[in-house]
Design a protein around this motif. Structure first.
Motif, PDB file in Angstrom:
ATOM      1  N   LEU A 115       0.158   8.100  -4.825  1.00 42.06           N
ATOM      2  CA  LEU A 115      -0.598   8.510  -3.753  1.00 42.06           C
ATOM      3  C   LEU A 115      -0.973   6.773  -3.719  1.00 42.06           C
ATOM      4  O   LEU A 115      -1.406   5.537  -2.882  1.00 42.06           O
ATOM      5  N   PHE A 118       1.821   3.976  -3.142  1.00 46.19           N
ATOM      6  CA  PHE A 118       1.705   3.824  -1.408  1.00 46.19           C
ATOM      7  C   PHE A 118       0.694   3.555  -0.694  1.00 46.19           C
ATOM      8  O   PHE A 118       0.949   2.731  -0.253  1.00 46.19           O
ATOM      9  N   TRP A 279      -4.975   8.348  10.638  1.00 48.76           N
ATOM     10  CA  TRP A 279      -4.533   9.113   9.242  1.00 48.76           C
ATOM     11  C   TRP A 279      -5.362  10.500   8.825  1.00 48.76           C
ATOM     12  O   TRP A 279      -5.656  10.657   7.770  1.00 48.76           O
ATOM     13  N   LEU A 373       1.328  18.478   1.307  1.00 51.62           N
ATOM     14  CA  LEU A 373       1.739  17.044   2.311  1.00 51.62           C
ATOM     15  C   LEU A 373       1.395  17.146   3.640  1.00 51.62           C
ATOM     16  O   LEU A 373       2.029  16.705   4.515  1.00 51.62           O
ATOM     17  N   TYR A 384       4.207   8.223   4.598  1.00 47.66           N
ATOM     18  CA  TYR A 384       3.776   8.484   3.008  1.00 47.66           C
ATOM     19  C   TYR A 384       5.814   9.012   2.715  1.00 47.66           C
ATOM     20  O   TYR A 384       6.193   8.576   1.726  1.00 47.66           O
ATOM     21  N   TRP A 387       7.832   6.562   2.865  1.00 43.58           N
ATOM     22  CA  TRP A 387       7.647   5.651   1.187  1.00 43.58           C
ATOM     23  C   TRP A 387       8.241   6.126   0.077  1.00 43.58           C
ATOM     24  O   TRP A 387       8.732   5.116  -0.207  1.00 43.58           O
ATOM     25  N   LYS A 388       8.185   7.442   0.579  1.00 44.23           N
ATOM     26  CA  LYS A 388       8.602   8.039  -1.052  1.00 44.23           C
ATOM     27  C   LYS A 388      10.098   7.418  -0.784  1.00 44.23           C
ATOM     28  O   LYS A 388      11.341   7.483  -1.591  1.00 44.23           O
TER      29      LYS A 388
END
Length: 396
Positions: A115, A118, A279, A373, A384, A387-388
């Motif tokens: 995190l 990220f 968010w 998540l 997220y 990005w992963k």
């Protein structure tokens, strides 16, 4: 542990500032609490009660002006009623994802470690890119002389972490090594064996931006971004959630015409609100001031408040009353331009910055939403996961 109680009536508005600063009254202080007019000190050694009382009175006089500061939020995102009482705090306090190895110094593992990475990329995408910020890379330490020009020593002496080395002396080096063989992890430091400290751990990323431009001219409005590991010693306060000795600070620094700096401030606050709402980062955006520790507090803090020079986004932490500041928007006027002799072709050079405490953001998000998540807010989870899937985010 020794407990000392001091009865002292102080303004309730000053409680937060005094509780923090009281940890610096004496090295033996390990905890400070207050209930009404009753102050309790937990000490790991004997300390005269009179010294503690004088310290509290001194701090009360120093921070008295803060009782007049307005704290009405610019906007608020309320933590939902019926939300988990302690949120994801238990996930952070089981010693797995966050392992404390020294007060305020942590080892981070998934999901916190991922995190953190990220969030840094998200800040680049959501803030640095729109401002056209150019990336620079800075050391994590800074020359004492540079920090002196920034007047950090006179405003925040309690934070300092000096870097020193053993002197260049064969006898001293041999003696130290021999002692280390016997004492291993209990090697006592002898001040006489150390040279003059020329470096200090950097307490804020942006100082390098100004120091590296000392005596130079900034020809056009400029935005710079950088991330460093910063250090701030905060005594017994490291026991508080998110109060870190070492942390990653991503900054976007603005240099240029006063109008450019003000425009960047307005846009920064808009982007901060957009991020918080997207968010579901529950908290509030409030006008604030730097926690000047010395007698500088009255003049400098009042100036910051009157000129609206600092705003912070403070996130709600389930299970505790006090919110945690995770980012700030700052105007400096000509302070650093004068300190480092920077100029524009015509007129004064102004500076400002956006500063993000990456680990604080990560810890606060997990404290609010947990490690699952599937339970995260939709937009946060989507960004997220994206990005992963890119194995670490976009390349810039």
């Amino acid at each position: 542990m020794i407990e000392k109680q001091i009865r002292l009536e102080l303004s309730g508005k000053l409680t937060s500032e005094i509780l923090y600063a009281a940890a610096f009254i004496h090295p033996a202080v390990r905890d400070v609490s207050v209930e009404g007019s009753q102050w309790r000190f937990q000490l790991d050694g004997e300390v005269d009660a009179g010294l503690l009382e004088r310290g509290l009175k001194k701090l009360s006089e120093r921070f008295e002006i803060a009782s007049d500061f307005a704290i009405d939020p610019v906007f608020t995102l309320e933590f939902p009623e019926g939300g988990a009482k302690n949120g994801g705090r238990e996930d952070l306090e089981n010693g797995i994802a966050v392992q404390e190895i020294h007060p305020g110094l942590n080892v981070y593992r998934d999901p916190v470690s991922s995190l953190v990475r990220f969030l840094d990329q998200a800040i680049l995408d959501r803030f640095a890119a729109p401002f056209g910020a150019v990336e620079e890379t800075y050391p994590n330490c800074i020359p004492v002389s540079a920090l002196g020009l920034a007047e950090h020593f006179s405003s925040f002496p309690e934070h300092l972490h000096y870097l020193v080395h053993l002197i260049q002396d064969l006898d001293e080096l041999d003696a130290f090594a021999a002692k280390a063989k016997e004492e291993k992890d209990r090697v006592a430091l002898d001040g006489a064996a150390f040279g003059q400290a020329e470096l200090v751990h950097n307490p804020s990323t942006c100082y390098h931006c100004y120091a590296s431009r000392r005596g130079g001219q900034v020809d056009a409005n400029t935005a710079i971004t950088a991330i460093t590991k910063c250090h701030r010693f905060e005594a017994a306060n490291h026991k508080e959630f998110g109060r870190l000795l070492e942390f990653s600070m991503r900054e976007i620094v603005f240099l240029g015409h006063p109008d450019y700096i003000r425009d960047r401030r307005i846009e920064s606050l808009r982007l901060i609100q957009e991020l918080a709402e997207d968010w579901r980062m529950f908290g509030e955006l409030v006008q604030s001031n730097d926690p000047f520790f010395t007698t500088d507090f009255s003049a400098k803090a009042v100036h910051q408040q009157r000129m609206a020079m600092k705003f912070e986004y403070r996130m709600t932490i389930p299970g505790q009353e006090k919110k945690l500041s995770v980012l700030s928007s700052n105007l400096h006027g000509v302070t650093f331009a004068k300190a480092f002799s920077m100029k524009r072709p015509k007129g004064p050079l102004h500076t400002g910055c956006l500063a993000f405490g990456i680990e604080r953001m990560a810890l606060s998000i997990i404290a609010q939403h947990g490690v699952d998540l599937n339970a995260w807010p939709e937009n946060l989870a989507a960004e997220y996961h994206s990005w992963k899937s890119c194995r670490g985010g976009k390349n810039r």
